[in-house]
Write an enzyme that holds these catalytic residues in place. Structure first.
Site, short mmCIF file in Angstrom:
data_model
loop_
_atom_site.label_atom_id
_atom_site.label_comp_id
_atom_site.label_asym_id
_atom_site.label_seq_id
_atom_site.Cartn_x
_atom_site.Cartn_y
_atom_site.Cartn_z
N GLY A 31 0.81 -1.22 0.00
CA GLY A 31 0.00 0.00 0.00
C GLY A 31 0.83 1.26 0.00
O GLY A 31 2.02 1.23 -0.32
N HIS A 37 4.40 1.88 -8.02
CA HIS A 37 3.43 0.77 -8.02
C HIS A 37 2.54 0.84 -9.26
O HIS A 37 2.22 -0.18 -9.87
CB HIS A 37 2.52 0.86 -6.78
CG HIS A 37 3.22 0.72 -5.48
ND1 HIS A 37 3.35 1.76 -4.60
CD2 HIS A 37 3.82 -0.35 -4.90
CE1 HIS A 37 4.01 1.35 -3.52
NE2 HIS A 37 4.30 0.08 -3.68
N GLN A 153 15.39 -8.18 -3.35
CA GLN A 153 14.13 -8.88 -3.11
C GLN A 153 13.75 -9.75 -4.31
O GLN A 153 13.19 -10.84 -4.16
CB GLN A 153 13.03 -7.86 -2.82
CG GLN A 153 11.63 -8.47 -2.71
CD GLN A 153 10.61 -7.49 -2.18
OE1 GLN A 153 10.43 -7.36 -1.00
NE2 GLN A 153 9.92 -6.79 -3.09
#
Ligand code: PAF
Length: 279
Positions: A31, A37, A153
């Site tokens: 979020g 994003h 990641q």
């Protein structure tokens, strides 16, 4: 756009879509959405039939409880933004929905979790593995999109996909920056005015470093980057590392084969920012 909070609703929706042969694209997020994003959502829309975005602040990947507490939560605004880019399904579960019981799994990511973020944030990547695998089990995506700001990641997720034998394709997407050059991050909203003004010095330094590769050896370059960032009184470097793009092995010599990525973690006041550049 449908907004769902329970995994059972999402599982049955996805199973109907899969029966119709739809390609599912997935963008997992925590979020506080920003242009970075949204670029992942746009990429998913280009490459899949249905785009699912999850919004879930995953407690198991925070090694610092203060960091978890202050992580920005802006669900209504996030849902609104996702509507503007044509997201199809938003999945915003509660913590109990994802973890009805504690996840005790321990992943072994070997070398790749022993450096940089893995070394500085113990347990962080295990938590990422836990949540992303749970989300993959629910969404069963064909493709999943991740930003390259979190370069390490992506290697962790690839390893997790291999270990758990998922068939999902992992698609890395370019870093999106603010006009100032600062890498877009949900954490940028936590910067006060003075730190926000000075944080672009991180990327300015990385860009300058890229132009100095022929003038410095690897050790000199790492020291130069740290010194240059630290010359700004609002910034403090936690680490500078130069690693191989594929293996994340620490570069000793520019002549080693493969592309090199310079990665940094920097404190701007209490806020920890990461960034990287491919040399
Ligand atoms: O990159 C992030 O925002 C998170 O680590 C992720 C992949 C959504 C897992 O919580």
């Amino acid at each position: 756009m449908q907004v769902l909070n329970t995994k059972n609703e999402l599982i049955s929706l996805i199973s109907g879509l899969k029966n119709k042969g739809k390609v599912i694209g997935f963008v997992p997020t925590m979020g506080a959405l920003h242009e970075g994003h949204l670029s992942l959502v746009k990429e998913s829309k280009k490459n899949s039939d249905v785009t699912v975005v999850s919004i879930f602040v995953n407690p198991t990947q925070f090694n610092d409880p203060e960091d978890l507490k202050r992580y920005p939560r802006t669900l209504d605004k996030d849902v609104e933004l996702l509507g503007t880019v044509g997201c199809d399904i938003v999945f915003a579960p509660s913590v109990v929905e994802i973890y009805p019981e504690p996840d005790t799994r321990k992943f072994d990511f070997g070398y790749i979790e022993s450096v940089m973020e893995g070394a500085k944030r113990p347990g962080h990547f295990n938590g990422v593995g836990q949540v992303v695998s749970r989300l993959f089990d629910i969404v069963r995506p064909d493709k999943a999109f991740f930003g390259m700001k979190d370069f390490q990641q992506i290697a962790i997720i690839r390893s997790m996909v291999k270990q758990l034998k998922y068939t999902v394709e992992i698609i890395p997407c370019p870093i999106i920056r603010e006009e100032s050059g600062l890498a877009r991050s949900s954490r940028n909203t936590l910067l006060d005015e003075e730190h926000k003004k000075n944080a672009p010095h991180i990327y300015a330094t990385l860009k300058k470093a890229a132009s100095l590769v022929s003038e410095k050896n690897v050790e000199e370059m790492k020291k130069w980057i740290a010194d240059e960032i630290n010359s700004n009184p609002f910034l403090e470097t936690e680490y500078v590392e130069i690693v191989d793009e594929e293996t994340l092995q620490i570069t000793k010599d520019w002549n080693e084969p493969g592309k090199k990525v310079a990665c940094v973690a920097v404190y701007a006041g209490k806020i920890r920012l990461i960034d990287n550049i491919v040399f």
